[in-house]
Design an enzyme around this catalytic site. Sequence first.
Site, PDB file in Angstrom:
ATOM      1  N   CYS B  66       0.824  -1.219   0.000  1.00 30.66           N
ATOM      2  CA  CYS B  66       0.000   0.000   0.000  1.00 30.66           C
ATOM      3  C   CYS B  66       0.855   1.265   0.000  1.00 30.66           C
ATOM      4  CB  CYS B  66      -0.923  -0.008   1.205  1.00 30.66           C
ATOM      5  SG  CYS B  66      -0.051   0.102   2.772  1.00 30.66           S
ATOM      6  N   ALA B  69       3.149   1.745   2.892  1.00 29.27           N
ATOM      7  CA  ALA B  69       4.364   0.933   2.765  1.00 29.27           C
ATOM      8  C   ALA B  69       5.393   1.641   1.889  1.00 29.27           C
ATOM      9  CB  ALA B  69       4.043  -0.437   2.204  1.00 29.27           C
ATOM     10  N   ARG B 100      12.805  -4.514   6.213  1.00 24.75           N
ATOM     11  CA  ARG B 100      13.322  -4.343   4.851  1.00 24.75           C
ATOM     12  C   ARG B 100      14.842  -4.493   4.717  1.00 24.75           C
ATOM     13  NH1 ARG B 100      11.310  -2.430   0.236  1.00 24.75           N
ATOM     14  NH2 ARG B 100      12.935  -0.905  -0.040  1.00 24.75           N
ATOM     15  N   HIS B 199       5.631   6.530  -2.495  1.00 30.05           N
ATOM     16  CA  HIS B 199       6.937   7.099  -2.851  1.00 30.05           C
ATOM     17  C   HIS B 199       6.768   8.566  -3.204  1.00 30.05           C
ATOM     18  CE1 HIS B 199       7.649   2.807  -4.582  1.00 30.05           C
ATOM     19  NE2 HIS B 199       7.860   2.819  -3.290  1.00 30.05           N
TER      20      HIS B 199
END
Lengths: 457, 546
Positions: B66, B69, B100, B199
């Site tokens: 999503c 994230a 991550r 992003h």
Amino acid sequence: MLLRHTPKEITERKALVINPAKTCQPIGAMYAALGIHGCLPHSHGAQGCCAYHRSALTRHYKEPISASTSSFTEGASVFGGHSNLLQAINNIFTVYEPEVIAIHTTCLSETIGDDLKQIRTKAQKEGKIPAGKYVFGASTPSYVGSHVTGFSNMVKAMTEFAESTGKKNGKVNIIPGWVEPADMEEIKRMAKLTGVKSILFPDTSGVLNTPLTGEYKMFPDGGTTVAELKSTGDSVGTLALGEWCSADAAIELDKKNKVPCKVLDMPFGLKATDRFVDALRKIAGVTVSDELALERGQLVDMISDMHEYFYHKKVALVGDPDQLIAMTEFLVSIDICPVHIITGTPGKKFEKRIREITRDMPFEVNVKAKGDMFLLHQWIKNDPVDLLMGNTYCKYIARDEDVPLVRWGFPILDRQGHQYFPTVGYKGGLRLLEKILAALLDRKDRDDPEIKFELIL
Amino acid sequence: MATMTKKKLVQWDPADVKAELLSKYPPKVARKRAKQIMINEALENETPEITANVRTTPGIITMRGCTYAGCKGVIMGPTRDFVNIVHGPIGCSFYAWLTRRNQTDPGSDGENYMPYCFSTDMQDSDIIFGGEKKLTQAIQEAYDQFHPKSISIFATCPVGLIGDDIHTVAKNMKEKFGDCNVFAFSCEGYKGVSQSAGHHIANNQIFRHVVGENNEEKPGKYKINLLGEYNIGGDGFEINRIFKKCGITNIATFSGNSTYDQFASCHTADLNVVMCHRSINYVADMLETKYGIPWIKINFIGSEATAKSLRKIAEYFGDKEFIDRVEAVITEEMPAVEAAREEILPRTEGKTAMLFVGGSRAHHYQELFKEMGMKIISAGYEFAHRDDYEGRQVLPHLKLDADSRNIEELKVTADETLYNPRKSPEEMKAMQEAGVKFKHYEGMAPDMDQGTLVIDDLNQYEAEKLVELLKPDLFCAGIKEKYSIQKLGVPMKQLHSYDSGGPYAGFKGAINFYHEIDRLVNSKVWSYMKAPWQENPQLSAAYVWE
């Protein structure tokens, strides 16, 4: 130092959680639903929830975790997610062909106020649920309780399948709680050894510990079947293992299908296992087998063999309420002293139970429900321990404070074996002791000066 | 081994494979998916059109995550001296906690909040009565406890629905503290169609609130920013090692092992080099418009690609001494790479792989596989846009759909005092004529063979079908896909977080990758799928003594 900004001085925090000792409801619901044979868990929310839960479960179990999502976008968030869910149900039955879809909600769909039952009725009317297939669901708002609550809510929702035919099936329902697939297998084995016919639900053994054969089964052979779930309404009784994980489902079966229930602690360690076996025996009216009695004796033998290394050792524990209660009792019973105990899951009863169990301990106990691992770390800095037990996140504390760590709980992201080697029951007790002893003695071997270094321990 | 290789030389027609992938879908889903599965024609910049960055169909088991994230997990995750507070129920912050594999070096200042997880842990009362008060209190507690340079706030799904004004809360706290930059991201998970929107949101806020805050001139002759490098498995450390050797000063990495000050001073660099085009091209564009810093696309995945990227940087600065030094570094680094390559090549050559990852990685990693003599038979991205497949020339033709329109597009203009074109228009023109391509990315498709399958937003069902039909020697995707592929007897390499390996960037990374892939495709374990009695079940039930 990894956690270099954690000070020894403890200041009260009212709003900020740092390094949580819990996660949210839906992941528990997803794990529980995987314990139904042929079931696809479905996350009714935005894509990320499902992706995160699948990732977390995959990293812990090292197995494929299939689950779908309603893939909410901004539009669905404004107008409600019913059309997404209807579409999802149709696509899932067409493409993946599960027997059951187990829907759980998320904070998103809960805040919007989507009504699962209403959407299911609509799906049924529109013919989106093929004959002989099932859709059920649980409300699992992420802003209430924890992953444990979500697990409990989904297990409770499974009782919807229970039917009362009027004819008892002679079986005992066992609700194992959030334990490993290997633990579920072990609980079944113990029931069988006791001579009790059981229905275990949920049951992730055979689902999350599958073999590598070159064939991928999206729906593996294991899991509680729908037929078994239906039959739970005809059982002679229910044993719920763990108040937080399993009691609600057992009580619901009692209310709905008049199946009497007994809520027990999870069978970790000697005493809790004793109570479990004793309850099994009584409810089914059987005599406990010699084999099980032998296993019990072996556990007691190992406790006596190792006692010198356990006596008055201090331990810090973090995890989920049901597991912590049983583990605290086990540790106290072998004269290890759990002095710091944290769960992130709320529940005042937890602190009360822990205080009861540790009442006669020679040290003061720090216990907190709705706590976090930042606080646990600070407690350890103020009152150091000999051992830390908890999930993989503990390794940051363990390294900084140079404390041995026994990995136990969820999630374990950096070691293997939890899927295959049980920690419940007498056999599981042996494994726990082995792990605890290894951690303590590896440390002793590392720290002892050369002149005191011993061949025989 | 010979028999295994032979078995995998399956003759297949891409159109048939595509038809097979679509055959089970309901008609509406099949029509949609058909547009996201492209049979590559490999014509330079004339690739057929692919549909990307569109919604995933509900119920289809996607690899995507999503917006939250993308914002918190990807871009802001590896920032080490920010206290990143997630405003929402506990889960969102928990799942993004150290998962991550972004490596971090606390450096001389010693600030590193990476191993921490911060959350307001919203409860039902916060959902009903609003969470602003709790957020305010949480920011105060974080400030009192840590005194960080910056506190950033991330919105999760319910925050947007209940209407908490996180930006005003942040602004008020920033004013109150005076020495801590507090700002927020409206990165609710339901926005956009994938991580990609996150992003963009992260880039916008970092640009708006941090970039340009520190005008102090940093020492160094060849100053660049490395955009879209997240230091997974230590990739960024290896790239920085090479930079240092070449005499390149990396002012800011967006955002592996990054600090507040790096972002704040990134406008003092003279060139932006873009690794992950998808996640960060926004920042590159904005830095050019506002400060006059040109950007070039580079790729440090693959030894040849690394050498090529270094040469591009050297060419940009144009200094003979610098160009020579870069050449000397390449000459010094390559023998070890070559030796490793020669060692593994006999065991990897001719093997096939599929890559479904990221918004750039499925392209970047093709370089490494080529170096190993391996063939990519199918690839695609999880959250990319059309330009990542077909090249940036499609950008003017992209239609904005409702989901993309919801994501803010920052209006950036040249800074009145700080705008300073690093090269004059004449210099830029001369360089372009000499072959330097600015603001250019040709996408993945032109680099792939004709007849290969390029698939956007691949899902679990299609992945399984692809493996079954095309029997690759290796499949690359993320953790969620790992074990369903491996159950089929095909090794799977995570290219989001690299399983436990890395670095794979740069020269040393290439060597690591060669060894890792050699290990994966030649592991004995894949030959143990069947027990002896399953392989020869026809034997009669008598003892056979040889």
